[in-house]
Design a protein around this motif. Structure first.
Motif, PDB file in Angstrom:
ATOM      1  N   CYS A  18       0.851  -1.180   0.000  1.00 44.94           N
ATOM      2  CA  CYS A  18       0.000   0.000   0.000  1.00 44.94           C
ATOM      3  C   CYS A  18       0.890   1.235   0.000  1.00 44.94           C
ATOM      4  N   ARG A  19       0.317   2.336  -0.416  1.00 44.20           N
ATOM      5  CA  ARG A  19       1.049   3.594  -0.319  1.00 44.20           C
ATOM      6  C   ARG A  19       0.085   4.692   0.111  1.00 44.20           C
ATOM      7  N   LEU A  20       0.653   5.743   0.630  1.00 45.21           N
ATOM      8  CA  LEU A  20      -0.158   6.858   1.092  1.00 45.21           C
ATOM      9  C   LEU A  20      -0.312   7.879  -0.028  1.00 45.21           C
ATOM     10  N   ASP A  21      -1.496   8.423  -0.122  1.00 46.51           N
ATOM     11  CA  ASP A  21      -1.700   9.533  -1.046  1.00 46.51           C
ATOM     12  C   ASP A  21      -0.700  10.637  -0.705  1.00 46.51           C
ATOM     13  N   GLN A  22      -0.072  11.213  -1.700  1.00 51.77           N
ATOM     14  CA  GLN A  22       0.982  12.203  -1.472  1.00 51.77           C
ATOM     15  C   GLN A  22       0.473  13.401  -0.684  1.00 51.77           C
ATOM     16  N   ARG A  23      -0.789  13.752  -0.875  1.00 56.59           N
ATOM     17  CA  ARG A  23      -1.346  14.889  -0.134  1.00 56.59           C
ATOM     18  C   ARG A  23      -1.415  14.584   1.351  1.00 56.59           C
ATOM     19  N   TYR A  24      -1.800  13.359   1.691  1.00 58.33           N
ATOM     20  CA  TYR A  24      -1.848  12.947   3.108  1.00 58.33           C
ATOM     21  C   TYR A  24      -0.443  12.894   3.680  1.00 58.33           C
ATOM     22  N   LEU A  25       0.496  12.333   2.927  1.00 56.49           N
ATOM     23  CA  LEU A  25       1.875  12.215   3.397  1.00 56.49           C
ATOM     24  C   LEU A  25       2.458  13.591   3.684  1.00 56.49           C
TER      25      LEU A  25
END
Length: 290
Positions: A18-25
């Motif tokens: 999984c990866r985090l949405d860049q905006r959330y990160l």
């Protein structure tokens, strides 16, 4: 519920990770958790293939996608019994170990460290009440463990101790948990997971000596922890010494893992068990939201 519903929409699931949405990160990375002693031990055990722990689930916790809430009974027992054991240790070793106000320090005495966090059970102080590790004074690590193997059930917040109709823990195998702490010669054998946890604190304080205080509890202690009398219980004190240079290699493994997966927002590879677990948790959350 373990899945944090306010954040989970920012989780992007791909085939094996999984990866985090860049905006959330970008927005929330400052709110991410750090590697505690427990997480550190589980990571090292996973990478050493000694015992299976889900590094994916550790990642989910750190990036605030998932959380487990300890059963209230464990906090109740710890709050009542650990101060008694700490006082006994102070008297026995003539060392004044401080008990941190965890809420006041927000559960972290290593705030300056960007990766590691936690609160030792006891840190030595001098006559002025200042932390003092001179003369190789040790950290105190308190462990309370049941004498018996008890029955647990899986709940939304993790494993929970099952109680009978009178409020006592349900005993599955009398004496089994105590026996697991001793080798065939009757000598205390500290589990590797606990060695790693104490070693974690020793490394952060740049010392090499610690003491375990291990208290064996009866079913009654879980119902009436405020009535605990240390003279009526078995309490063992065991020293731990670490090779600081060798242990640093383990800390470096955890540090590299943190940069590779937490700072990047890309999870470790999911095992088949991780995939099943995540799908199950997401379905449970959907049921609750309906």
């Amino acid at each position: 519920m373990p899945i944090v519903k306010d954040n989970i929409s920012w989780l992007i699931r791909e085939e094996n990770h999984c990866r985090l949405d860049q905006r959330y990160l970008s927005k929330d990375i400052g709110k991410f958790k750090k590697i505690t002693a427990t997480r550190f031990a589980n990571l090292i055990l996973f990478h050493s293939h000694v015992k299976h722990h889900s590094e994916f689930k550790i990642w989910m916790e750190i990036v605030n996608m998932y959380r487990e809430t300890p059963a209230p009974i464990f906090n109740k027992v710890g709050n009542a019994i650990e101060p008694i054991i700490r006082f006994d240790a102070c008297e026995r070793f003539q060392i004044k170990w401080i008990e941190w106000d965890v809420k006041k320090i927000r559960y972290d005495v290593f705030k300056a460290d960007p990766i590691f966090s936690g609160v030792p059970d006891g840190e030595p102080t001098n006559a002025n009440g200042e932390i003092d590790y001179s003369n190789n004074k040790p950290i105190l690590e308190i462990k309370t463990t049941s004498i018996d193997m008890l029955q647990y059930e899986s709940t939304a917040n993790g494993l929970s101790m099952m109680l009978d109709e009178d409020g006592y823990p349900i005993v599955v195998e009398p004496g089994k948990k105590r026996n697991e702490w001793f080798d065939s010669n009757g000598k205390i054998a500290i589990p590797l997971q606990y060695k790693l946890q104490l070693g974690f604190y020793l490394n952060l304080r740049k010392i090499n000596a610690g003491i375990y205080a291990i208290a064996f509890l009866n079913p009654t202690d879980y119902k009436y922890p405020h009535l605990f009398k240390i003279e009526e219980h078995e309490v063992r004190y065991v020293w731990l010494f670490i090779d600081t240079k060798e242990f640093q290699k383990l800390m470096d493994i955890a540090k590299s893992w943190f940069f590779k997966h937490v700072k990047s927002g890309i999870s470790p590879v999911m095992t088949e068990e991780d995939k099943i677990w995540l799908s199950h948790e997401m379905k449970k959350m959907a049921w609750v939201n309906e």
